[in-house]
Design an enzyme around this catalytic site. Structure first.
Site, PDB file in Angstrom:
ATOM      1  N   LYS A  42       0.860  -1.182   0.000  1.00 29.77           N
ATOM      2  CA  LYS A  42       0.000   0.000   0.000  1.00 29.77           C
ATOM      3  C   LYS A  42       0.900   1.236   0.000  1.00 29.77           C
ATOM      4  O   LYS A  42       2.015   1.187   0.527  1.00 29.77           O
ATOM      5  CB  LYS A  42      -0.821  -0.055   1.299  1.00 29.77           C
ATOM      6  CG  LYS A  42      -1.847   1.008   1.457  1.00 29.77           C
ATOM      7  CD  LYS A  42      -2.817   0.629   2.569  1.00 29.77           C
ATOM      8  CE  LYS A  42      -3.855   1.734   2.753  1.00 29.77           C
ATOM      9  NZ  LYS A  42      -4.403   2.206   1.476  1.00 29.77           N
ATOM     10  N   CYS A  88      -2.075   9.033  -8.203  1.00 31.83           N
ATOM     11  CA  CYS A  88      -3.329   8.922  -7.459  1.00 31.83           C
ATOM     12  C   CYS A  88      -4.237  10.084  -7.842  1.00 31.83           C
ATOM     13  O   CYS A  88      -3.850  11.244  -7.680  1.00 31.83           O
ATOM     14  CB  CYS A  88      -3.061   8.927  -5.953  1.00 31.83           C
ATOM     15  SG  CYS A  88      -4.598   8.929  -5.006  1.00 31.83           S
ATOM     16  N   ASN A 113       4.373   6.406  -6.500  1.00 30.24           N
ATOM     17  CA  ASN A 113       2.989   6.675  -6.897  1.00 30.24           C
ATOM     18  C   ASN A 113       2.886   8.124  -7.352  1.00 30.24           C
ATOM     19  O   ASN A 113       2.818   9.034  -6.540  1.00 30.24           O
ATOM     20  CB  ASN A 113       2.032   6.396  -5.726  1.00 30.24           C
ATOM     21  CG  ASN A 113       0.583   6.504  -6.163  1.00 30.24           C
ATOM     22  OD1 ASN A 113       0.295   6.986  -7.267  1.00 30.24           O
ATOM     23  ND2 ASN A 113      -0.327   6.058  -5.314  1.00 30.24           N
ATOM     24  N   ASN A 124     -12.864   4.192  -6.512  1.00 30.89           N
ATOM     25  CA  ASN A 124     -12.350   4.427  -5.159  1.00 30.89           C
ATOM     26  C   ASN A 124     -11.802   5.828  -5.045  1.00 30.89           C
ATOM     27  O   ASN A 124     -11.274   6.386  -6.005  1.00 30.89           O
ATOM     28  CB  ASN A 124     -11.277   3.387  -4.789  1.00 30.89           C
ATOM     29  CG  ASN A 124      -9.881   3.865  -5.162  1.00 30.89           C
ATOM     30  OD1 ASN A 124      -9.286   4.669  -4.443  1.00 30.89           O
ATOM     31  ND2 ASN A 124      -9.371   3.388  -6.291  1.00 30.89           N
TER      32      ASN A 124
HETATM   33  C1  SIN Z   1      -6.267   6.199  -3.145  1.00 34.12           C
HETATM   34  O1  SIN Z   1      -5.661   5.983  -2.082  1.00 34.12           O
HETATM   35  O2  SIN Z   1      -7.135   7.077  -3.235  1.00 34.12           O
HETATM   36  C2  SIN Z   1      -5.971   5.386  -4.352  1.00 34.12           C
HETATM   37  C3  SIN Z   1      -4.518   5.259  -4.603  1.00 34.12           C
HETATM   38  C4  SIN Z   1      -4.144   5.499  -6.028  1.00 34.12           C
HETATM   39  O3  SIN Z   1      -4.990   5.618  -6.898  1.00 34.12           O
HETATM   40  O4  SIN Z   1      -2.939   5.572  -6.302  1.00 34.12           O
END
Ligand code: SIN
Length: 305
Positions: A45, A130, A127, A69
């Site tokens: 995560k 997001c 990342n 999400n």
């Molecule tokens: C999120 O935590 O909102 C999703 C993570 C992502 O899309 O990288």
């Protein structure tokens, strides 16, 4: 027996099947549901410098072709990650890739400083994609100059393999992938979620509290494959394919298109056994098709003449 080993730049994996960041917690959550040691690698995560509570609920909703999400990068923060989550992950018999999120380039650098002297971390997935945060999400991978700049800053901090996770929410992903390569990453993973929106017609409210959110699951697979194809044709960098992979046929499509590994994401919410099953079925496919090793499959797409 077919040889399933694959390489992602400097990273050697026993097979090309990974689980995507954010789809199975920190690994401990799925103990008893799947054997993590069967995977080519675990991607954690997202971990940020400070703990994040994430966005208010509802932050997940199921749709016919997948799910939306807007978690907002909820996570325990890097210090608690090192103390509470890393010991379990580091003891697994698979490679460990830590996914890192930040609001600024300095945030990524600070997280890496916390992780650099921890053993058994095999690489970092950055990342940059997001869609659910105000700062540090899409802005890092929607502009090539910004992408190259932030990667360049991070590259100076570590010798470990770096993977940039890119967004499909751009016009030409090849330009972003090239910029990430120029900045110094060893590989790109694509795609993160598509920006989507859904309305509850009874309440007339957005089905996700934050409004627009990230769309994932089987419906996005053709989009993801097109992005993998575009990068494979134009950029000389290893690709990890992500997007709606639920079974071995999906995984094979990505490998044949040019990905050297794949990540299973939304399917983990439906069946946490999906990823190890894909490992088994990939081996069966290779044996049935008399393929001795994975490079015979990767990028083996045939064109119509
Ligand atoms: C999120 O935590 O909102 C999703 C993570 C992502 O899309 O990288």
């Amino acid at each position: 027996m077919a040889d399933l080993t694959t390489t992602i730049g400097p990273l050697q994996l026993k097979n090309p099947v990974l689980v995507a960041s954010g789809t199975f917690g920190y690994g401990q959550e799925v103990v008893g549901l799947m054997d993590l040691n069967r995977l080519g690698a675990v991607v954690t995560k997202s971990v940020s410098l400070e703990p994040r509570p994430g966005n208010p609920p509802p932050r997940i909703c199921e749709l016919p072709g997948g799910m939306l999400n807007s978690i907002g990068l909820a996570n325990v923060g890097v210090e608690a990650f090192v103390e509470q989550k890393l010991p379990f992950l580091a003891a697994l018999d698979t490679k460990l890739i830590v996914n890192i999120a930040g609001r600024t380039p300095d945030d990524y650098v600070a997280v890496i400083h916390h992780l650099e002297d921890q053993p058994n971390i095999d690489g970092y997935e950055l990342n940059f994609s997001c869609p659910n945060v105000k700062k540090g999400g899409l802005e890092f991978s929607q502009d090539p100059t910004t992408t190259a700049g932030v990667v360049n800053v991070i590259r100076k901090q570590t010798q470990r393999p770096l993977i940039a996770k890119l967004t499909p929410n751009v016009t030409r992903i090849r330009e972003i992938a090239q910029a990430a390569a120029d900045g110094g990453v060893d590989a790109v993973s694509l795609i993160n979620t598509l920006v989507g929106f859904a309305v509850d017609v009874e309440t007339r409210r957005p089905r996700i509290h934050a409004g627009a959110a990230g769309y994932s699951g089987p419906a996005i697979k053709p989009v993801a494959l097109a992005k993998v194809l575009e990068v494979a044709e134009h950029v000389d960098i290893p690709i990890i394919g992500i997007g709606g992979i639920c079974n071995v046929t999906d995984a094979l499509e990505f490998l044949i298109t040019g990905a050297c590994a794949i990540q299973v994401g939304t399917a983990n919410f439906i069946d946490p056994g999906s990823a190890p099953r894909i490992v088994d079925e990939l081996e069966q496919y290779m044996n049935a098709h008399k393929l001795a090793a994975l490079p015979e499959l990767i990028g083996s797409l045939k064109k119509w003449s």
